[in-house]
Design a protein around this motif. Sequence first.
Motif, short mmCIF file in Angstrom:
data_model
loop_
_atom_site.label_atom_id
_atom_site.label_comp_id
_atom_site.label_asym_id
_atom_site.label_seq_id
_atom_site.Cartn_x
_atom_site.Cartn_y
_atom_site.Cartn_z
N PRO A 112 53.05 47.29 8.72
CA PRO A 112 52.09 47.93 7.81
C PRO A 112 51.08 48.77 8.59
CG PRO A 112 52.37 45.61 7.24
CD PRO A 112 53.07 45.82 8.57
N LEU A 113 50.62 49.83 7.97
CA LEU A 113 49.55 50.61 8.58
C LEU A 113 48.31 49.75 8.73
CD1 LEU A 113 50.00 53.93 6.56
CD2 LEU A 113 50.44 53.62 9.00
N PRO A 114 47.48 50.02 9.74
CA PRO A 114 46.31 49.17 9.97
C PRO A 114 45.30 49.28 8.84
CG PRO A 114 46.20 51.15 11.33
CD PRO A 114 47.56 51.14 10.70
N LEU A 115 44.48 48.26 8.71
CA LEU A 115 43.37 48.23 7.76
C LEU A 115 42.07 48.14 8.53
CD1 LEU A 115 44.85 45.73 5.15
CD2 LEU A 115 44.47 48.18 4.81
N PRO A 116 40.95 48.59 7.97
CA PRO A 116 39.67 48.45 8.65
C PRO A 116 39.31 46.99 8.81
CG PRO A 116 39.36 49.25 6.41
CD PRO A 116 40.83 49.27 6.67
N ALA A 117 38.58 46.68 9.88
CA ALA A 117 38.29 45.28 10.19
C ALA A 117 37.45 44.60 9.13
CB ALA A 117 37.59 45.21 11.55
N ASP A 118 36.62 45.35 8.44
CA ASP A 118 35.66 44.74 7.52
C ASP A 118 35.94 45.07 6.06
OD1 ASP A 118 35.14 47.40 7.77
OD2 ASP A 118 32.96 47.22 7.91
N ALA A 119 37.18 45.50 5.74
CA ALA A 119 37.48 45.88 4.36
C ALA A 119 38.98 45.74 4.11
CB ALA A 119 37.03 47.32 4.08
N THR A 120 39.36 45.74 2.84
CA THR A 120 40.76 45.59 2.47
C THR A 120 41.49 46.92 2.33
OG1 THR A 120 40.15 45.54 0.14
CG2 THR A 120 40.30 43.43 1.27
N GLY A 121 40.79 48.02 2.51
CA GLY A 121 41.41 49.33 2.44
C GLY A 121 40.47 50.39 2.97
N TRP A 122 41.03 51.57 3.25
CA TRP A 122 40.25 52.67 3.81
C TRP A 122 39.58 53.46 2.69
CZ3 TRP A 122 39.89 52.80 9.03
CH2 TRP A 122 40.85 52.07 9.75
N ASP A 123 38.36 53.90 2.95
CA ASP A 123 37.65 54.76 1.99
C ASP A 123 38.30 56.13 1.90
OD1 ASP A 123 35.42 52.90 1.45
OD2 ASP A 123 34.92 53.27 3.55
N LEU A 124 38.79 56.62 3.03
CA LEU A 124 39.40 57.94 3.08
C LEU A 124 40.55 57.91 4.08
CD1 LEU A 124 39.47 61.01 2.47
CD2 LEU A 124 37.71 61.32 4.24
N VAL A 125 41.72 58.34 3.62
CA VAL A 125 42.90 58.43 4.48
C VAL A 125 43.31 59.89 4.59
CG1 VAL A 125 45.32 57.76 4.78
CG2 VAL A 125 43.68 56.12 3.83
N LEU A 126 43.51 60.37 5.81
CA LEU A 126 44.00 61.73 6.06
C LEU A 126 45.42 61.64 6.58
CD1 LEU A 126 40.96 63.23 8.06
CD2 LEU A 126 41.20 62.94 5.58
N CYS A 127 46.29 62.47 6.04
CA CYS A 127 47.65 62.62 6.59
C CYS A 127 47.97 64.11 6.52
CB CYS A 127 48.66 61.79 5.79
SG CYS A 127 50.31 61.80 6.52
#
Length: 271
Positions: A112-127
């Motif tokens: 799986p793609l990484p997640l932020p250490a202090d949250a269950t998902g990213w606020d903003l994802v760039l691809c």
Amino acid sequence: MSDSSPGLGVAFDRAADDWLAWQQTPWARVYYALVRHVLAALPEVPGRSLNVLDVGGANGVDSLPLLVAGHRVTVLDFSPVLLAEAVAAAERAGADGDRLRVEHRDVGDPRPLPLPADATGWDLVLCHNVLHYRDDPAELVGRLVAVTRPGGALSLIAPNPAMDVLAAAIRDGDPRQGLEMLEAPTRRSVTIGEPMHRLERASVEAAVRDAGAVVTDRFGLRTVIDLVTDDELKRDPEWLRQTTELELALCSRAPYRDIARFWQLICRRPD
């Protein structure tokens, strides 16, 4: 900007100097100005500090402005050469190095793609400029949506097949090539010399919907400058300033956005 193919990763490392040099060209500067404009206008960006994931982010050229603005940025890419440049670029910009993380990983890695250490998902994802190197872009879109937090945003960019046809016929003066491009499934990257799928925006929008997210905004990046044949004119500072101003005015307007060199989608994962 890497794929699961080891050969592609090697190609990006081999072409790193050419890629970094391309970023200084007038047409690249217009592209990055447009990306900064779109991302800075997202409603959450001027507010609280965000967790940002830049997938296939190379030297972080799209996400480092967010780092400088005080957000926390993770750049994931196949190329260790370009990741090292991301760290060096952050230092040159005087950004807080503690807010930057780089991860050497292929986007085709089955983990799986990484997640932020202090949250269950990213606020903003760039691809940005990755999907067209994937044999199954919809699969990657699904994984990107999965790691975006509910209510968070996902930005996707890829080259627009419509401009392939126009640029070949008008800028390159080769209408025969333009005709061939109408049905061609791939084209070759000028910078790294690798094949790229010609990826229609509509097919990616369908993948976004299938993954459970919503497309909220559509943009076109570089509608004008890619049709200008005079490279010396493009290097004139005043011409470039005026052209950038025009590109900013066109990027969100149909039909101009629909024929630009790149399409960009802003997507939301529903709360």
